[in-house]
Design a protein around this motif. Sequence first.
Motif, PDB file in Angstrom:
ATOM      1  N   GLU A 130       2.575  -4.409  -1.671  1.00 14.35           N
ATOM      2  CA  GLU A 130       3.908  -4.763  -2.164  1.00 14.35           C
ATOM      3  C   GLU A 130       3.999  -6.247  -2.502  1.00 14.35           C
ATOM      4  OE1 GLU A 130       7.206  -3.158   0.032  1.00 14.35           O
ATOM      5  OE2 GLU A 130       6.235  -1.200   0.199  1.00 14.35           O
ATOM      6  N   LEU A 131       3.257  -7.052  -1.736  1.00 15.79           N
ATOM      7  CA  LEU A 131       3.207  -8.490  -1.996  1.00 15.79           C
ATOM      8  C   LEU A 131       2.599  -8.725  -3.380  1.00 15.79           C
ATOM      9  CD1 LEU A 131       3.989 -10.930  -0.236  1.00 15.79           C
ATOM     10  CD2 LEU A 131       1.561 -11.191   0.321  1.00 15.79           C
ATOM     11  N   MET A 156      10.446  -6.473   2.494  1.00 19.70           N
ATOM     12  CA  MET A 156       9.058  -6.067   2.316  1.00 19.70           C
ATOM     13  C   MET A 156       8.419  -5.704   3.653  1.00 19.70           C
ATOM     14  SD  MET A 156       6.401  -8.142  -0.014  1.00 19.70           S
ATOM     15  CE  MET A 156       7.504  -8.580  -1.330  1.00 19.70           C
ATOM     16  N   GLY A 168       7.601   0.954   7.747  1.00 18.87           N
ATOM     17  CA  GLY A 168       8.000   2.355   7.640  1.00 18.87           C
ATOM     18  C   GLY A 168       6.833   3.325   7.666  1.00 18.87           C
ATOM     19  N   ILE A 169       5.647   2.840   7.311  1.00 19.50           N
ATOM     20  CA  ILE A 169       4.489   3.733   7.234  1.00 19.50           C
ATOM     21  C   ILE A 169       3.751   3.813   8.570  1.00 19.50           C
ATOM     22  CG2 ILE A 169       2.680   2.100   6.513  1.00 19.50           C
ATOM     23  CD1 ILE A 169       1.801   4.148   4.416  1.00 19.50           C
ATOM     24  N   LYS A 221      10.097  -4.656   6.339  1.00 20.85           N
ATOM     25  CA  LYS A 221      10.704  -3.400   6.783  1.00 20.85           C
ATOM     26  C   LYS A 221      10.038  -2.224   6.094  1.00 20.85           C
ATOM     27  CE  LYS A 221      15.076  -4.311   6.027  1.00 20.85           C
ATOM     28  NZ  LYS A 221      16.486  -4.020   5.752  1.00 20.85           N
ATOM     29  N   SER A 222       9.820  -2.388   4.808  1.00 20.44           N
ATOM     30  CA  SER A 222       9.204  -1.325   4.032  1.00 20.44           C
ATOM     31  C   SER A 222       7.811  -1.004   4.568  1.00 20.44           C
ATOM     32  CB  SER A 222       9.127  -1.758   2.572  1.00 20.44           C
ATOM     33  OG  SER A 222       8.247  -0.939   1.866  1.00 20.44           O
ATOM     34  N   ALA A 223       7.021  -2.039   4.827  1.00 23.78           N
ATOM     35  CA  ALA A 223       5.651  -1.818   5.288  1.00 23.78           C
ATOM     36  C   ALA A 223       5.631  -1.188   6.679  1.00 23.78           C
ATOM     37  CB  ALA A 223       4.869  -3.131   5.281  1.00 23.78           C
ATOM     38  N   THR A 242       7.502   4.002   2.387  1.00 23.35           N
ATOM     39  CA  THR A 242       7.672   2.595   2.015  1.00 23.35           C
ATOM     40  C   THR A 242       8.554   2.541   0.768  1.00 23.35           C
ATOM     41  OG1 THR A 242       5.752   2.561   0.580  1.00 23.35           O
ATOM     42  CG2 THR A 242       5.359   2.051   2.886  1.00 23.35           C
ATOM     43  N   SER A 243       8.790   1.343   0.258  1.00 21.21           N
ATOM     44  CA  SER A 243       9.723   1.265  -0.868  1.00 21.21           C
ATOM     45  C   SER A 243       9.077   1.640  -2.196  1.00 21.21           C
ATOM     46  CB  SER A 243      10.344  -0.132  -0.942  1.00 21.21           C
ATOM     47  OG  SER A 243       9.331  -1.093  -1.062  1.00 21.21           O
ATOM     48  N   SER A 244       7.750   1.789  -2.217  1.00 18.39           N
ATOM     49  CA  SER A 244       7.131   2.251  -3.454  1.00 18.39           C
ATOM     50  C   SER A 244       5.976   3.183  -3.127  1.00 18.39           C
ATOM     51  CB  SER A 244       6.624   1.066  -4.279  1.00 18.39           C
ATOM     52  OG  SER A 244       5.214   1.014  -4.298  1.00 18.39           O
ATOM     53  N   SER A 270       4.907  -7.621  -6.111  1.00 13.07           N
ATOM     54  CA  SER A 270       6.054  -8.513  -6.343  1.00 13.07           C
ATOM     55  C   SER A 270       5.612  -9.781  -7.054  1.00 13.07           C
ATOM     56  CB  SER A 270       6.720  -8.860  -5.023  1.00 13.07           C
ATOM     57  OG  SER A 270       5.905  -9.742  -4.275  1.00 13.07           O
ATOM     58  N   SER A 321       2.408   1.539  -2.814  1.00 11.34           N
ATOM     59  CA  SER A 321       2.024   0.906  -1.546  1.00 11.34           C
ATOM     60  C   SER A 321       1.805   1.961  -0.474  1.00 11.34           C
ATOM     61  CB  SER A 321       3.088  -0.109  -1.106  1.00 11.34           C
ATOM     62  OG  SER A 321       4.313   0.526  -0.814  1.00 11.34           O
ATOM     63  N   ALA A 322       2.549   3.074  -0.544  1.00 12.51           N
ATOM     64  CA  ALA A 322       2.356   4.147   0.430  1.00 12.51           C
ATOM     65  C   ALA A 322       0.981   4.782   0.270  1.00 12.51           C
ATOM     66  CB  ALA A 322       3.454   5.205   0.278  1.00 12.51           C
ATOM     67  N   ALA A 374       0.083  -1.434   2.991  1.00 11.39           N
ATOM     68  CA  ALA A 374       1.338  -1.297   2.256  1.00 11.39           C
ATOM     69  C   ALA A 374       1.957  -2.669   1.992  1.00 11.39           C
ATOM     70  CB  ALA A 374       2.311  -0.416   3.053  1.00 11.39           C
ATOM     71  N   PHE A 375       1.905  -3.542   3.004  1.00  8.96           N
ATOM     72  CA  PHE A 375       2.512  -4.864   2.873  1.00  8.96           C
ATOM     73  C   PHE A 375       1.819  -5.689   1.794  1.00  8.96           C
ATOM     74  CE2 PHE A 375       3.037  -9.342   4.120  1.00  8.96           C
ATOM     75  CZ  PHE A 375       4.412  -9.411   4.119  1.00  8.96           C
TER      76      PHE A 375
END
Lengths: 106, 241
Positions: free
Chosen positions: A99-100, B161, B167-168, B163-165, A61-63, A103, A66-67, A95-96
């Motif tokens: 990240e929410l 966000m 990915g897992i 897309k990122s989620a 994931t982007s961070s 943010s 969250s992963a 993860a979503f």
Amino acid sequence: MLDSKMLLYILVMALVTYLIRMIPFVLCRKKIQSKFLRNMLYYVPYAVLGAMTIPAILYSTSSMISAVVGLGLALFFAFRNKSLIVVAAAACAGAFVTELIMSLAI
Amino acid sequence: MDSTKLSEYKFTDGLRDGIPIGLGYLSVSFSFGIAAAGKGVSIFSALLISMTNLTSAGQLAGLGIIAAGGTLIEMILTQLVINMRYALMSISLSQKLDSSFTVGQRLGTSFGMTDEIFAVAAGKKGDIGVKYMYGLILIPFLCWSLGTFLGAAAGEILPDMLKSALGIAIYGMFLAIFIPPARKSVGVFSVVAFSAAMSCCFKYISIFSGISSGFSIIICALTASVLGALIFPKKEDEDDA
């Protein structure tokens, strides 16, 4: 830019990839007799999965935060023998939401 | 031997098991499509690559070679190294096919041997049949193609966000495959733990940094499964775990 050079690249790429998959699949027709090989092949998928999942999941994931949350939720449900889609969905949702929250916090 | 027994898994079982794989593939192929477009590869070429290759790491590396105008020899060697793990998976999965599998069906289904499809098929109890395999391959193949098309055509459709989620997803699925058997069998647990630890060494120890991720998976998987076979041999009656 679909010129002949591009087609050649794609053809070579696809052919090599297919042959790697196909040749062993077609040639291994009989059940292997060697106990050692059977044991080894039994472990191959788990070994492949272990190597592919860790540590790659931390970067999926982007961070990493969250992963890690997604990983934790996935472990929680996997330990309870939930189905593939439930575990995968839990990881994504974790993860979503993380990240929410991150943010919004920033 | 149970080689005369036909698998009970249906086409629809395969379809169902393919859904989480497909969901994961949507996001991965979407980013492949974006990458391809970024390198000046047409939508049609990107789609053609995805529909004929069906592999993430190999396609990304191939894209790099195409964009750099690399040689065909380089393309062949790169694909060989990155995708060699599929040979291992093909050998492994060939042991689980039921007796109805013909050579033609092997030719057809081997095309769909991806990490994830292999992992799900290998994780099924007992032998598997051709209908299950086709079902299992169909949705991931369609999603892989669709995601590539969307990525190449429309660029940023999904919010970052999301897309990122997504990915897992694939990794969550992997955990769901290996955690339950690892809880039950000390052999499986040890093999997974050893392979994962070795994979971390390849990732974090700088002298290994020249080793591609495809090659790293081969080394980790071979070492861990050989050790597993030596230290934790199974009894014959546990074959179909």
